[in-house]
Scaffold this active site. Structure first.
Site, PDB file in Angstrom:
ATOM      1  CG  HIS A 143      -0.221   0.147   2.536  1.00 52.15           C
ATOM      2  ND1 HIS A 143       0.059  -0.930   3.342  1.00 52.15           N
ATOM      3  CD2 HIS A 143       0.261   1.234   3.178  1.00 52.15           C
ATOM      4  CE1 HIS A 143       0.683  -0.519   4.436  1.00 52.15           C
ATOM      5  NE2 HIS A 143       0.817   0.797   4.354  1.00 52.15           N
TER       6      HIS A 143
ATOM      7  CG  ASP B 276      -0.084  -4.196   2.518  1.00 50.83           C
ATOM      8  OD1 ASP B 276       0.447  -3.538   1.605  1.00 50.83           O
ATOM      9  OD2 ASP B 276      -0.434  -3.693   3.605  1.00 50.83           O
TER      10      ASP B 276
ATOM     11  N   GLY C 163       3.776   5.835  10.308  1.00 49.44           N
ATOM     12  CA  GLY C 163       5.221   5.990  10.187  1.00 49.44           C
ATOM     13  C   GLY C 163       5.940   4.668  10.308  1.00 49.44           C
TER      14      GLY C 163
ATOM     15  CB  SER D  44       3.216   1.470   6.916  1.00 46.71           C
ATOM     16  OG  SER D  44       2.613   0.536   6.067  1.00 46.71           O
TER      17      SER D  44
ATOM     18  CB  SER E  94      -0.279  -5.031   6.639  1.00 48.73           C
ATOM     19  OG  SER E  94      -1.416  -4.669   5.882  1.00 48.73           O
TER      20      SER E  94
END
Length: 447
Positions: free
Chosen positions: A206, A236, A317, A319, A334
């Site tokens: 993402h 993801d 921050g 991910s 994720s």
């Protein structure tokens, strides 16, 4: 009287020095005789061993007779079974058996029914092996009518689907461990991987679509690379190809803050109950437990399935950041809900699935199922993923720490050296005292 006390002190010092020589020599001999510590013999917990034993049993016994496995608080494998005959087989294999009503086949059938229902953003579900239930959660964004409709679907499945409302909102955690930036936002360098010719960063899908250009600083002066493949929603994960094709020195390390990192030696799959670590640029190094597997999350951007559910906290921050345990790479961040002040739930994209789909392997790992590396409970000094700074080594210890490590020859050598100094000192003191006594005697008799 004073001379007698001095003689006693010297005698005691000599005896202690001789004893120190014997003890130090024994320690050196023992350390030399044993195998020195290295990455392959680094301390490890029972979690991976127990996880492997449980997974093997579940695979052999089948999904109609079992309902998952986990690691208990003592690090022992526990397998959920549906009948006493299967329980006996589990016990004979050295694991703990727990009788449950519903098999893995029934639990997976329930999740299939939930996936077939109309999609409700802000909901998630996962298999809770320990309670033998499918747990459905709805965040604060889910309306009352949507929740009621989903509750009706759950009731139609059966009493083993548990409905829970949770605070916060399930969101993708855009950003991460070592920051990389693009016009889409700030994300994370997860793990360095390679296809044998080129090196890549494996991060969350993402973070940005194919073609996104990533930089290593806010000014855009250092281009890191470009996203060349990925999958989101559904999965993801994504690949960022390095601009120069290579990850650089320290590519098999993940940053954990303060210039330190952990060497990653292979990939694996976690077990429910296993202790895991996550690193991110916002909240740093955090740890927790795996709470469920095969989780489904309905993010506002789309649905992602097959995720790892944990109670490790995360914040915007973090991910794409790496999740690992005992030097084994497990997944990339994720999304989730909550924060690191109040706690929350965080989901991770499993790494083996992503790497198989992308046709890559870890940089520095010749095989995907390497032995455990450095324990994450004591992260050694290291560089960040993709950084050019060299690591201080798998142990990452200072000279003093190595000398005082009982597994090395250092402590024995220190004791031997100290004992020799004490012996030489007492010998010199005695010689000096005898010399002065002789001078006094000679001076007194000269006249």
């Amino acid at each position: 009287m004073r001379h007698a006390r001095r003689r006693i002190v010297r005698r005691v010092t000599r005896l202690a020095a001789v004893g120190g020589l014997l003890v130090g020599s024994a320690m050196v001999t023992r350390a030399v005789a044993s195998e020195p510590p290295d990455a392959s013999t680094a301390p490890r917990t029972l979690a991976r061993t127990a996880s492997g034993a449980g997974a093997d049993l579940v695979s052999r016994l089948g999904t109609d007779r079992t309902a998952g496995h986990w690691v208990d608080s003592d690090g022992r494998p526990v397998v959920a079974v549906t009948d006493e005959r299967t329980a006996e087989e589990v016990r004979r294999a050295g694991a703990t058996a727990k009788r449950v009503r519903h098999s893995m086949s029934e639990l997976r059938s329930a999740t299939s029914t939930l996936r077939a229902a109309p999609r409700v953003s802000g909901t998630a579900w996962a298999l809770d092996y320990r309670s033998n239930e499918v747990v459905v959660r709805g965040d604060r964004t889910v309306s009352g009518s949507d929740w009621s409709r989903l509750t009706g679907v759950a009731e139609g499945i059966g009493g083993f689907v548990r409905m829970e409302r949770t605070g916060g909102a399930f969101t993708t955690r855009l950003n991460g461990a070592e920051p990389i930036l693009s016009t889409a936002g700030r994300c994370s360098a997860g793990f360095n991987v390679t296809d044998g010719t080129r090196d890549f960063i494996l991060t969350a899908g993402h973070c940005g679509p194919t073609g996104s250009v990533w930089f290593g600083d806010g000014r855009g002066d250092r281009q890191v690379g470009r996203t060349v493949a990925g999958s989101f929603p559904g999965d993801d994960f994504s690949l960022v190809e390095y601009a120069n094709g290579k990850a650089g020195d320290g590519a098999d390390l993940v940053a954990v803050g303060d210039g330190k990192g952990v060497r990653i030696t292979g990939t694996g799959e976690p077990a429910v109950g296993q202790r895991v670590f996550r690193s991110g640029s916002t909240s740093g190094l955090r740890d927790g437990r795996v709470t469920a597997l095969d989780a489904t999350v309905n993010y506002p951007e789309g649905t992602v399935t097959g995720l790892i559910e944990t109670d490790v906290c995360a914040e915007p921050g973090d991910s794409g950041g790496p999740m690992f345990s005992e030097g084994i790479a497990l997944g990339v961040t994720s999304g989730g809900s909550g924060d690191c002040d109040k706690g929350g739930t965080t989901f991770f994209q499993p790494l083996p699935e992503a790497m198989e789909s992308l046709g890559v392997r870890l940089v520095g790992s010749g095989r995907q199922d390497a032995a455990a590396g450095t324990s994450a409970t004591a992260p050694p000094g290291a560089a960040a993923p993709g950084a050019s700074a060299p690591a201080t080594g798998v142990e990452g210890s200072t000279l003093l720490a190595r000398l005082t490590d009982r597994r090395n020859v250092g402590p024995g050598l220190l004791i031997v050296a100290g004992s020799l100094v004490a012996l030489v000192a007492t010998r010199w003191i005695r010689a000096e005292a005898d010399r002065k006594a002789y001078q006094r005697h000679y001076s007194a008799t000269w006249g």
